[in-house]
Scaffold this motif. Structure first.
Motif, PDB file in Angstrom:
ATOM      1  N   ASN A  88       0.917  -0.568   0.119  1.00  0.00           N
ATOM      2  CA  ASN A  88      -0.368  -0.437  -0.188  1.00  0.00           C
ATOM      3  C   ASN A  88       0.824   1.281   0.106  1.00  0.00           C
ATOM      4  O   ASN A  88       0.376   2.384  -1.105  1.00  0.00           O
ATOM      5  CB  ASN A  88      -0.794  -0.048   1.248  1.00  0.00           C
ATOM      6  N   ALA A  89       2.294   1.459   0.764  1.00  0.00           N
ATOM      7  CA  ALA A  89       2.579   2.472   0.950  1.00  0.00           C
ATOM      8  C   ALA A  89       3.255   2.280  -0.717  1.00  0.00           C
ATOM      9  O   ALA A  89       3.508   3.468  -0.816  1.00  0.00           O
ATOM     10  CB  ALA A  89       3.841   2.247   1.807  1.00  0.00           C
ATOM     11  N   LEU A  90       4.111   1.478  -1.495  1.00  0.00           N
ATOM     12  CA  LEU A  90       4.380   1.966  -2.686  1.00  0.00           C
ATOM     13  C   LEU A  90       2.826   2.184  -3.972  1.00  0.00           C
ATOM     14  O   LEU A  90       3.505   3.109  -4.301  1.00  0.00           O
ATOM     15  CB  LEU A  90       5.170   0.197  -2.530  1.00  0.00           C
ATOM     16  N   GLU A  91       2.115   2.367  -3.379  1.00  0.00           N
ATOM     17  CA  GLU A  91       0.936   2.428  -4.136  1.00  0.00           C
ATOM     18  C   GLU A  91       0.921   3.501  -4.045  1.00  0.00           C
ATOM     19  O   GLU A  91       0.547   4.650  -4.695  1.00  0.00           O
ATOM     20  CB  GLU A  91       0.043   1.731  -3.593  1.00  0.00           C
ATOM     21  N   LEU A  92       1.103   4.629  -3.115  1.00  0.00           N
ATOM     22  CA  LEU A  92       0.488   5.973  -3.076  1.00  0.00           C
ATOM     23  C   LEU A  92       1.899   6.785  -3.593  1.00  0.00           C
ATOM     24  O   LEU A  92       1.518   7.143  -3.277  1.00  0.00           O
ATOM     25  CB  LEU A  92       0.544   6.001  -1.251  1.00  0.00           C
ATOM     26  N   GLN A  93       3.886   5.852  -2.689  1.00  0.00           N
ATOM     27  CA  GLN A  93       4.317   6.890  -3.647  1.00  0.00           C
ATOM     28  C   GLN A  93       5.103   6.773  -4.984  1.00  0.00           C
ATOM     29  O   GLN A  93       4.651   7.784  -5.106  1.00  0.00           O
ATOM     30  CB  GLN A  93       6.029   6.034  -2.396  1.00  0.00           C
ATOM     31  N   ALA A  94       3.886   5.603  -5.474  1.00  0.00           N
ATOM     32  CA  ALA A  94       4.098   5.915  -7.198  1.00  0.00           C
ATOM     33  C   ALA A  94       3.420   6.786  -8.180  1.00  0.00           C
ATOM     34  O   ALA A  94       3.173   7.948  -8.714  1.00  0.00           O
ATOM     35  CB  ALA A  94       3.136   4.284  -7.206  1.00  0.00           C
ATOM     36  N   ASP A  95       2.080   6.904  -6.465  1.00  0.00           N
ATOM     37  CA  ASP A  95       0.741   7.448  -7.365  1.00  0.00           C
ATOM     38  C   ASP A  95       1.269   9.419  -7.200  1.00  0.00           C
ATOM     39  O   ASP A  95       0.747   9.850  -7.956  1.00  0.00           O
ATOM     40  CB  ASP A  95      -0.164   7.476  -6.806  1.00  0.00           C
ATOM     41  N   GLU A  96       1.950   9.411  -5.867  1.00  0.00           N
ATOM     42  CA  GLU A  96       2.149  10.848  -5.897  1.00  0.00           C
ATOM     43  C   GLU A  96       3.007  11.182  -7.095  1.00  0.00           C
ATOM     44  O   GLU A  96       2.947  12.350  -7.297  1.00  0.00           O
ATOM     45  CB  GLU A  96       2.788  11.007  -4.232  1.00  0.00           C
ATOM     46  N   GLU A  97       4.459  10.330  -7.269  1.00  0.00           N
ATOM     47  CA  GLU A  97       5.148  10.735  -8.386  1.00  0.00           C
ATOM     48  C   GLU A  97       4.426  10.793  -9.259  1.00  0.00           C
ATOM     49  O   GLU A  97       4.662  11.925 -10.535  1.00  0.00           O
ATOM     50  CB  GLU A  97       5.860   9.295  -8.185  1.00  0.00           C
ATOM     51  N   ILE A  98       3.232   9.657 -10.174  1.00  0.00           N
ATOM     52  CA  ILE A  98       2.265  10.410 -11.319  1.00  0.00           C
ATOM     53  C   ILE A  98       1.984  11.472 -10.833  1.00  0.00           C
ATOM     54  O   ILE A  98       1.906  11.905 -12.176  1.00  0.00           O
ATOM     55  CB  ILE A  98       1.514   9.225 -11.428  1.00  0.00           C
ATOM     56  N   VAL A  99       1.348  11.823 -10.120  1.00  0.00           N
ATOM     57  CA  VAL A  99       0.560  12.488 -10.023  1.00  0.00           C
ATOM     58  C   VAL A  99       1.406  15.145 -10.401  1.00  0.00           C
ATOM     59  O   VAL A  99       1.138  15.506 -10.865  1.00  0.00           O
ATOM     60  CB  VAL A  99      -0.257  13.301  -8.542  1.00  0.00           C
ATOM     61  N   SER A 100       2.735  13.989  -9.537  1.00  0.00           N
ATOM     62  CA  SER A 100       3.299  15.008  -9.796  1.00  0.00           C
ATOM     63  C   SER A 100       4.261  15.466 -11.583  1.00  0.00           C
ATOM     64  O   SER A 100       4.228  17.009 -11.663  1.00  0.00           O
ATOM     65  CB  SER A 100       4.670  15.063  -8.809  1.00  0.00           C
ATOM     66  N   VAL A 101       4.491  14.032 -11.831  1.00  0.00           N
ATOM     67  CA  VAL A 101       4.415  14.359 -13.375  1.00  0.00           C
ATOM     68  C   VAL A 101       3.462  14.819 -14.028  1.00  0.00           C
ATOM     69  O   VAL A 101       4.211  16.252 -15.470  1.00  0.00           O
ATOM     70  CB  VAL A 101       4.810  12.925 -14.040  1.00  0.00           C
ATOM     71  N   ILE A 102       2.457  14.704 -13.755  1.00  0.00           N
ATOM     72  CA  ILE A 102       1.595  15.237 -15.024  1.00  0.00           C
ATOM     73  C   ILE A 102       0.589  16.583 -14.755  1.00  0.00           C
ATOM     74  O   ILE A 102       0.831  18.047 -15.342  1.00  0.00           O
ATOM     75  CB  ILE A 102       0.098  14.343 -14.653  1.00  0.00           C
TER      76      ILE A 102
END
Lengths: 298, 249
Positions: free
Chosen positions: B62-76
């Motif tokens: 779950n923590a990895l999912e949160l981290q990856a999602d955060e980075e994706i939002v940042s790239v967008i």
């Protein structure tokens, strides 16, 4: 016990066979077109073309600036032309109302028609042509005259108004369509050059509209404007689409993505790819288009 | 593909950001595959502490999912990705959801294992558990292949995996029938049989999630959306533009 399980297994085997014979699903996909390929990819043609360009070549003396470009520009569409510096997008735009005529050593071949009329025909008069196909430039260039005169000048020389009342009406309608009326209606006699950059650009758009064009060409109309003024011009472009066809050259890919329905990508004089803006920005088919829009160029 | 999907930007940091997102997704894929395997091993060996371990480390997925999602939002937000960069960020974002669900299913299998060995009065029969191993082998095999296809960005393989799965569906059906037969023969097995059904349903879901990930790989690489093809949408949207021009020159 075993016998029951075995018979269950047999029924299952049968149903397994049934599932395996279901129709195979076809998935089509097209491979990306390689960088070396310079044939135009995509939809060059539209059902309702306002302008048709066929096999257009442009030379500046020896330099082959536009190479065999074939493209339709549809009714009431905004088509964006993008590409790196020197790719020929502005040259191509200027061909559409013969602005290249003024450049020494510039030769244009092929055919460009508006509503079926060849604009490079001997009998074509460029003055009405440039009213029919208007142009807005990178830097706002109002005449050093009043706001009113900036708009009224074109309709007057083209004889579009019979009297002062008609001229006033054209001026007001043009400024309204350009979204500038409310900002300038009380200062019509003040010089156009006294307006802000964004207002000046909208004044130039109003001036273009005043002579009832069919097509408006825009060569980086927002590159000298701040983000708010840019947004106003982009909103205006979207509104103008109802009445006019717009071809816009822009260095901002985001702007192309925001304002246009179709996008054409030029590269070293070749029209590489043209298609719906949505498709170009989500799944371009040519490798060069993808390199450029994703920031991988060069 | 001449170069990795994320490389070649004039802005080098953009390469690094995309590359990191891919790395997080692969790490998450490997982690949930490991979770499913551990859950199945715990079940096979009746190892309750191993089962507990699977449940306890789900938070890491779950923590990895949160981290990856955060980075994706940042790239967008900051890079405005288009074309394959856009497809990569969106595709991974969707794949992450499926991976997280796979982690949840693994934890569910571990919880059912605890229940089977702890709370039911008796040990589950060997025959009953056999169906779990069949499904488990198919599910982990598929997931492993999908993650490899994701790692290699192999669209051909991913497409094949996304369209496959009939074997698993058939195995699921046949398992259900066999379990029904066991219950008919011996009513005392019903408690364990229900647990086993829940577990093989989890494994079947894992297979579905794996195929969803494979679909996202195809989308990332080729831009073709192959979801819901089995529901009658036989032509891929966007395929039409490959047809020859309607207007002669």
């Amino acid at each position: 016990m075993t016998s029951l399980t075995e018979s269950a297994d047999k029924t299952v085997d049968k149903s397994f066979d049934d599932t395996t014979v279901t129709e195979a699903i076809e998935v089509e996909h097209t491979a990306t077109v390689a960088r070396e390929n310079r044939e135009t990819v995509g939809e060059q043609f539209v059902d309702t073309a306002r302008m048709t360009c066929r096999d257009v070549d442009v030379y500046y003396s020896d330099k082959h600036a536009i190479k065999n470009v074939t493209l339709d520009i549809g009714h009431n569409e905004v088509i964006a032309m993008i590409g790196p510096s020197g790719c020929g997008k502005s040259t191509f735009l200027r061909c559409l109302n013969r602005m290249n005529d003024t450049i020494d050593g510039c030769r244009v071949s092929g055919t460009i028609e508006i509503d079926g009329q060849d604009i490079y025909h001997k009998s074509m008069d460029v003055v009405p042509l440039r009213a029919q196909v208007g142009m807005v430039f990178q830097k706002p260039n109002p005449f050093p005259k009043s706001i009113y005169e900036n708009i009224a000048y074109g309709p007057r020389i083209h004889g579009l108004a019979q009297n002062k009342a008609e001229l006033d009406e054209i001026v007001e309608r043009s400024l309204e369509r350009a979204g500038l009326w409310d900002e300038v209606k009380d200062r019509m006699e003040q010089p156009g050059t006294g307006l802000s950059g964004g207002q000046q650009q909208r004044l130039c758009i109003a001036r273009t509209i005043a002579v009832s064009p069919e097509v408006i060409l825009m060569d980086e109309p927002c590159s000298a404007l701040d983000p708010i003024a840019t947004a106003k011009v982009e909103e205006l472009i979207d509104e103008l689409r109802e009445h006019y066809t717009i071809a816009i050259v822009t260095h901002s890919m985001q702007q192309a993505a925001r304002v246009s329905q179709r996008t054409a990508y030029f590269h070293l004089g070749d029209l590489i790819e043209v298609g719906e803006t949505n498709q170009i920005f989500t799944n371009p088919r040519h490798q060069l288009t993808e390199d450029y829009i994703t920031g991988r160029f060069g | 593909m001449s170069q990795p999907l994320e490389e070649g930007h004039t802005i080098k940091r953009f390469d690094a950001e995309l590359s990191h997102i891919i790395m997080l997704a692969l790490e998450m894929g490997a982690m949930v595959l490991n979770q499913v395997r551990s859950a199945l091993d715990a079940l096979r060996n009746a190892d309750l502490s191993a089962a507990r371990q699977v449940i306890d480390v789900d938070y890491r997925v779950n923590a990895l999912e949160l981290q990856a999602d955060e980075e994706i939002v940042s790239v967008i937000a900051r890079r405005g990705p288009v074309a394959r960069d856009l497809r990569l960020t969106i595709g991974i974002s969707k794949a992450l959801t499926d991976m997280e669900r796979i982690g949840d299913e693994a934890a569910k299998i571990a919880r059912m294992t605890e229940q089977m060995y702890e709370t039911e009065g008796s040990q589950p029969g060997k025959d009953l558990k056999r169906d779990i191993y069949g499904m488990g082998k198919l599910a982990t095999g598929l997931l492993q292949e999908v993650i490899t296809a994701f790692d290699m960005l192999d669209a051909d393989k991913a497409q094949q995996l996304a369209l496959g799965g009939t074997e698993m569906d058939a195995e699921f059906e046949s398992s259900l029938r066999r379990i029904a037969t066991f219950i008919m023969e011996d009513h005392r097995t019903v408690g364990h049989a229900v647990d086993v059904v829940i577990i093989i349903k989890s494994l079947e879901r894992i297979g579905d999630h794996a195929r969803n990930i494979a679909e996202q790989v195809v989308y990332m690489v080729r831009g073709t959306d192959m979801r819901h093809l089995e529901n009658g949408a036989k032509t891929v949207p966007g395929a039409a533009r490959n047809s020859p021009p309607k207007h002669p020159r």
